[in-house]
Design a protein around this motif. Structure first.
Motif, PDB file in Angstrom:
ATOM      1  N   MET A  52       8.277  11.928  -7.265  1.00  0.00           N
ATOM      2  CA  MET A  52       7.505  10.825  -7.782  1.00  0.00           C
ATOM      3  C   MET A  52       8.143   9.486  -7.413  1.00  0.00           C
ATOM      4  O   MET A  52       7.456   8.553  -7.043  1.00  0.00           O
ATOM      5  CB  MET A  52       7.383  10.973  -9.300  1.00  0.00           C
ATOM      6  N   GLU A  53       9.479   9.393  -7.540  1.00  0.00           N
ATOM      7  CA  GLU A  53      10.177   8.163  -7.193  1.00  0.00           C
ATOM      8  C   GLU A  53      10.046   7.860  -5.712  1.00  0.00           C
ATOM      9  O   GLU A  53       9.934   6.700  -5.320  1.00  0.00           O
ATOM     10  CB  GLU A  53      11.646   8.266  -7.582  1.00  0.00           C
ATOM     11  N   GLU A  54      10.057   8.903  -4.895  1.00  0.00           N
ATOM     12  CA  GLU A  54       9.929   8.710  -3.458  1.00  0.00           C
ATOM     13  C   GLU A  54       8.555   8.142  -3.104  1.00  0.00           C
ATOM     14  O   GLU A  54       8.443   7.248  -2.254  1.00  0.00           O
ATOM     15  CB  GLU A  54      10.164  10.031  -2.720  1.00  0.00           C
ATOM     16  N   ALA A  55       7.517   8.617  -3.757  1.00  0.00           N
ATOM     17  CA  ALA A  55       6.167   8.110  -3.509  1.00  0.00           C
ATOM     18  C   ALA A  55       6.053   6.644  -3.931  1.00  0.00           C
ATOM     19  O   ALA A  55       5.453   5.826  -3.224  1.00  0.00           O
ATOM     20  CB  ALA A  55       5.148   8.957  -4.256  1.00  0.00           C
ATOM     21  N   THR A  56       6.639   6.279  -5.049  1.00  0.00           N
ATOM     22  CA  THR A  56       6.626   4.892  -5.517  1.00  0.00           C
ATOM     23  C   THR A  56       7.366   3.989  -4.543  1.00  0.00           C
ATOM     24  O   THR A  56       6.909   2.887  -4.230  1.00  0.00           O
ATOM     25  CB  THR A  56       7.266   4.806  -6.922  1.00  0.00           C
ATOM     26  N   ALA A  98       5.754   0.934  -2.370  1.00  0.00           N
ATOM     27  CA  ALA A  98       6.339  -0.407  -2.418  1.00  0.00           C
ATOM     28  C   ALA A  98       6.728  -0.877  -1.019  1.00  0.00           C
ATOM     29  O   ALA A  98       6.476  -2.028  -0.647  1.00  0.00           O
ATOM     30  CB  ALA A  98       7.548  -0.418  -3.340  1.00  0.00           C
ATOM     31  N   LEU A  99       7.306   0.013  -0.225  1.00  0.00           N
ATOM     32  CA  LEU A  99       7.675  -0.312   1.140  1.00  0.00           C
ATOM     33  C   LEU A  99       6.438  -0.647   1.972  1.00  0.00           C
ATOM     34  O   LEU A  99       6.437  -1.596   2.752  1.00  0.00           O
ATOM     35  CB  LEU A  99       8.452   0.858   1.759  1.00  0.00           C
ATOM     36  N   PHE A 100       5.384   0.116   1.792  1.00  0.00           N
ATOM     37  CA  PHE A 100       4.129  -0.146   2.492  1.00  0.00           C
ATOM     38  C   PHE A 100       3.572  -1.512   2.112  1.00  0.00           C
ATOM     39  O   PHE A 100       3.086  -2.260   2.960  1.00  0.00           O
ATOM     40  CB  PHE A 100       3.109   0.959   2.180  1.00  0.00           C
ATOM     41  N   MET A 101       3.626  -1.857   0.820  1.00  0.00           N
ATOM     42  CA  MET A 101       3.102  -3.142   0.362  1.00  0.00           C
ATOM     43  C   MET A 101       3.904  -4.302   0.954  1.00  0.00           C
ATOM     44  O   MET A 101       3.330  -5.301   1.380  1.00  0.00           O
ATOM     45  CB  MET A 101       3.124  -3.211  -1.173  1.00  0.00           C
ATOM     46  N   VAL A 102       5.211  -4.158   1.008  1.00  0.00           N
ATOM     47  CA  VAL A 102       6.056  -5.196   1.600  1.00  0.00           C
ATOM     48  C   VAL A 102       5.725  -5.354   3.082  1.00  0.00           C
ATOM     49  O   VAL A 102       5.579  -6.470   3.589  1.00  0.00           O
ATOM     50  CB  VAL A 102       7.551  -4.870   1.387  1.00  0.00           C
ATOM     51  N   ALA A 103       5.600  -4.247   3.789  1.00  0.00           N
ATOM     52  CA  ALA A 103       5.252  -4.290   5.210  1.00  0.00           C
ATOM     53  C   ALA A 103       3.890  -4.932   5.410  1.00  0.00           C
ATOM     54  O   ALA A 103       3.696  -5.731   6.339  1.00  0.00           O
ATOM     55  CB  ALA A 103       5.277  -2.890   5.797  1.00  0.00           C
ATOM     56  N   LEU A 104       2.936  -4.619   4.549  1.00  0.00           N
ATOM     57  CA  LEU A 104       1.597  -5.199   4.647  1.00  0.00           C
ATOM     58  C   LEU A 104       1.635  -6.710   4.443  1.00  0.00           C
ATOM     59  O   LEU A 104       0.989  -7.461   5.190  1.00  0.00           O
ATOM     60  CB  LEU A 104       0.675  -4.535   3.623  1.00  0.00           C
ATOM     61  N   VAL A 105       2.399  -7.159   3.476  1.00  0.00           N
ATOM     62  CA  VAL A 105       2.529  -8.599   3.234  1.00  0.00           C
ATOM     63  C   VAL A 105       3.148  -9.293   4.445  1.00  0.00           C
ATOM     64  O   VAL A 105       2.680 -10.352   4.870  1.00  0.00           O
ATOM     65  CB  VAL A 105       3.361  -8.864   1.955  1.00  0.00           C
ATOM     66  N   ILE A 106       4.165  -8.688   5.021  1.00  0.00           N
ATOM     67  CA  ILE A 106       4.801  -9.271   6.209  1.00  0.00           C
ATOM     68  C   ILE A 106       3.839  -9.305   7.374  1.00  0.00           C
ATOM     69  O   ILE A 106       3.728 -10.309   8.082  1.00  0.00           O
ATOM     70  CB  ILE A 106       6.086  -8.496   6.566  1.00  0.00           C
ATOM     71  N   ILE A 107       3.104  -8.231   7.584  1.00  0.00           N
ATOM     72  CA  ILE A 107       2.157  -8.163   8.699  1.00  0.00           C
ATOM     73  C   ILE A 107       1.051  -9.202   8.543  1.00  0.00           C
ATOM     74  O   ILE A 107       0.590  -9.781   9.522  1.00  0.00           O
ATOM     75  CB  ILE A 107       1.581  -6.738   8.819  1.00  0.00           C
ATOM     76  N   ILE A 108       0.638  -9.472   7.328  1.00  0.00           N
ATOM     77  CA  ILE A 108      -0.423 -10.456   7.098  1.00  0.00           C
ATOM     78  C   ILE A 108       0.111 -11.882   7.192  1.00  0.00           C
ATOM     79  O   ILE A 108      -0.515 -12.747   7.807  1.00  0.00           O
ATOM     80  CB  ILE A 108      -1.093 -10.217   5.730  1.00  0.00           C
TER      81      ILE A 108
END
Length: 88
Positions: free
Chosen positions: A1-5, A9-19
């Motif tokens: 569960m912690e790994e999925a969270t 979170a890592l995906f969201m950070v990457a998405l913010v950077i990409i945008i």
């Protein structure tokens, strides 16, 4: 569960950077120096914070375009040095 969270979170950070990265590059490339060459004879400009940086560049440009530039700074010696740079 912690790994999925963590991955979400890592995906969201990457998405913010990409945008935001392309937006930042666009903003940086479009806020360029004023390219106007309009003559300013007969105009008087008062510039504050003029002794260094962008104020000095602005005053130099205005003087080059024919404006009378008044240097507003709190220290006489610094103002005289800035005046010499502008005239140079």
């Amino acid at each position: 569960m912690e790994e999925a969270t963590f991955l979400i979170a890592l995906f969201m950070v990457a998405l913010v950077i990409i945008i935001t990265l392309p937006i930042g590059v666009y903003e940086k490339s479009t806020n360029a120096v004023c390219l106007s060459r309009r003559r300013l004879e007969g105009k008087t400009m008062i510039v504050t914070g003029e002794t260094v940086g962008i104020g000095l560049m602005l005053s130099t440009d205005l003087a080059h375009r024919g404006a009378k530039v008044i240097i507003a700074c709190p220290f006489l010696v610094v103002g005289i040095e800035a005046r010499a740079k502008i005239i140079e």
